[in-house]
Design an enzyme around this catalytic site. Structure first.
Site, short mmCIF file in Angstrom:
data_model
loop_
_atom_site.label_atom_id
_atom_site.label_comp_id
_atom_site.label_asym_id
_atom_site.label_seq_id
_atom_site.Cartn_x
_atom_site.Cartn_y
_atom_site.Cartn_z
NE ARG A 87 15.26 22.71 32.70
CZ ARG A 87 14.01 22.93 33.09
NH1 ARG A 87 13.51 22.28 34.13
NH2 ARG A 87 13.25 23.79 32.44
NE ARG A 103 5.82 22.62 33.78
CZ ARG A 103 5.20 21.90 34.71
NH1 ARG A 103 3.94 21.68 34.63
NH2 ARG A 103 5.85 21.45 35.78
CB THR A 104 11.61 22.40 29.69
OG1 THR A 104 11.03 23.41 30.52
CG2 THR A 104 12.53 23.04 28.68
CG HIS A 117 13.76 28.45 31.02
ND1 HIS A 117 13.81 27.72 29.86
CD2 HIS A 117 12.96 27.75 31.87
CE1 HIS A 117 13.07 26.62 30.00
NE2 HIS A 117 12.56 26.61 31.21
CE LYS A 176 30.88 4.08 33.90
NZ LYS A 176 30.93 3.67 32.50
#
Ligand code: CP
Length: 359
Positions: free
Chosen positions: A135, A85-86, A168, A114
């Site tokens: 996120r 959703r986000t 959030h 790396k």
């Protein structure tokens, strides 16, 4: 809102010592990092803007107008944790406003494998983008990125799409928007009884929303969870400080008839350290058809989603189940937030006033 401050003028060590409210003064209007940076007035302004964008977008000429607003901008979506959703709603919000998007959704596909540091990784993204929507599993990393960018010659807005188990903020905005729309005909959000149910210890959506609700008058919050998954003392301290009433309990059924909104959450076992979710019985923190007779006709049921077994699919078509609408609201409020971040909101208000699109 206290005096606005510049992130480039504070050391990371000093910044880390600030309270959430003090940190908010450094993000305000530029970055979206924590729920505590918003005033009620700003939240309501975003809700109005979201509704206007949604209405304008219904007609082709309106959609074309919106698409032209940020056509010169590029957004980088860096999602180092899974999301449906986000990620999609931010991507869709960018498309509505005309931003081009790029993404990294799996750290294994970036040069982090790396040995590049997360800081260098994000700084690299900033070379190609005008905003980073991110996120990350590490709490506070989005703040670190914003601070770091302020100390470069390329400070671009950072939008926190979920950090650790702590914040959030854009979910809290869409939750408030959903509550506001749900209670439009019943006096608004003020004075409502909101019940949070499930894994409250590790639910960043609950932590951000509970604080945002302190901005509303005469609220009563209920935190309903097994002891091991109960809300953190830090959030209760913030509620005490704000003078917001709350009840902490394990008894869901006794609260059901009192609640105006029930905010369900799933068990967040991705944060388990020693498999603690498997030893916690959460079966009582469930809502099904039998409970719909106990709750009020005007009560709304929310869930940030994804769900597991805590909401029966058999109640999905009950008008009180608003979680699918809540999810769609996310796209509109995120479009409003991105537009506001780039300072182009006045053009939408002007267009809306000129053409008055139907509801
Ligand atoms: N509510 C929420 O954050 O959902 P996703 O994890 O699917 O983005």
């Amino acid at each position: 809102m206290a005096e606005l401050k510049n992130l480039s003028e504070i050391s990371w060590q000093d910044f880390k010592k600030l309270t959430l409210a003090e940190k908010g003064c450094y993000f305000h209007g530029r970055h979206t990092l924590i729920a505590q940076q918003f005033t009620r007035e700003e939240i309501e302004e975003l809700c109005t803007l979201a509704t206007r964008i949604k209405r304008i977008n219904k007609r082709r000429e309106g959609a074309n107008f919106l698409k032209g607003l940020l056509r010169d901008k590029r957004a980088m979506l860096y999602f180092a944790q899974p999301s449906s959703r986000t990620y999609l709603s931010h991507n869709a919000a960018c498309q509505i406003l005309g931003l081009d998007t790029m993404d990294v959704r799996d750290q294994k596909t970036s040069s982090e494998v790396k040995g590049e540091t997360p800081e260098d990784t994000v700084r690299t993204f900033s070379s190609y983008a005008d905003i980073i929507i991110m996120r990350h599993p590490v709490g506070g990393f989005a703040e670190r990125v914003a601070w770091m960018m302020a100390h470069t010659k390329r400070e671009i807005p950072i939008l926190n799409a979920g950090s650790g188990a702590d914040q959030h903020p854009t979910q809290a905005l869409l939750d408030i928007y959903t509550l506001q729309r749900s209670f439009e005909k019943t006096g608004g959000v003020d004075g409502k009884h909101v019940a949070f149910v499930g894994d409250l210890a590790r639910g960043r959506t609950v932590r951000s929303l509970a604080w945002m609700l302190t901005l509303y008058k005469d609220m009563t919050l209920y935190f309903i969870a097994p002891e091991a998954l109960q809300i953190g003392q830090d959030i209760l301290d913030l509620l005490d400080e704000a003078g917001t009433k709350y009840v902490v309990t394990e008894d869901f059924e006794s609260i059901m008839p009192k609640a105006d909104a029930i905010y369900m959450t799933r068990i967040q076992d991705e944060w388990d350290v020693e498999g603690e979710s498997s030893t916690t019985d959460a079966s009582d923190y469930h809502i099904g058809a039998e409970h719909m007779k106990i709750i009020k006709d005007t009560t709304v049921i929310l869930h940030p989603l994804p769900r597991r077994l805590e909401i029966s699919t058999e109640i999905d078509n009950d008008p009180r189940a608003v979680y699918w609408r809540q999810m769609r609201n996310g796209m509109w409020i995120r479009a409003a937030l991105i537009l506001k971040t780039f300072g182009r909101d006045d053009e939408v208000h002007q267009y809306y006033d000129d053409y008055k699109p139907e509801a």
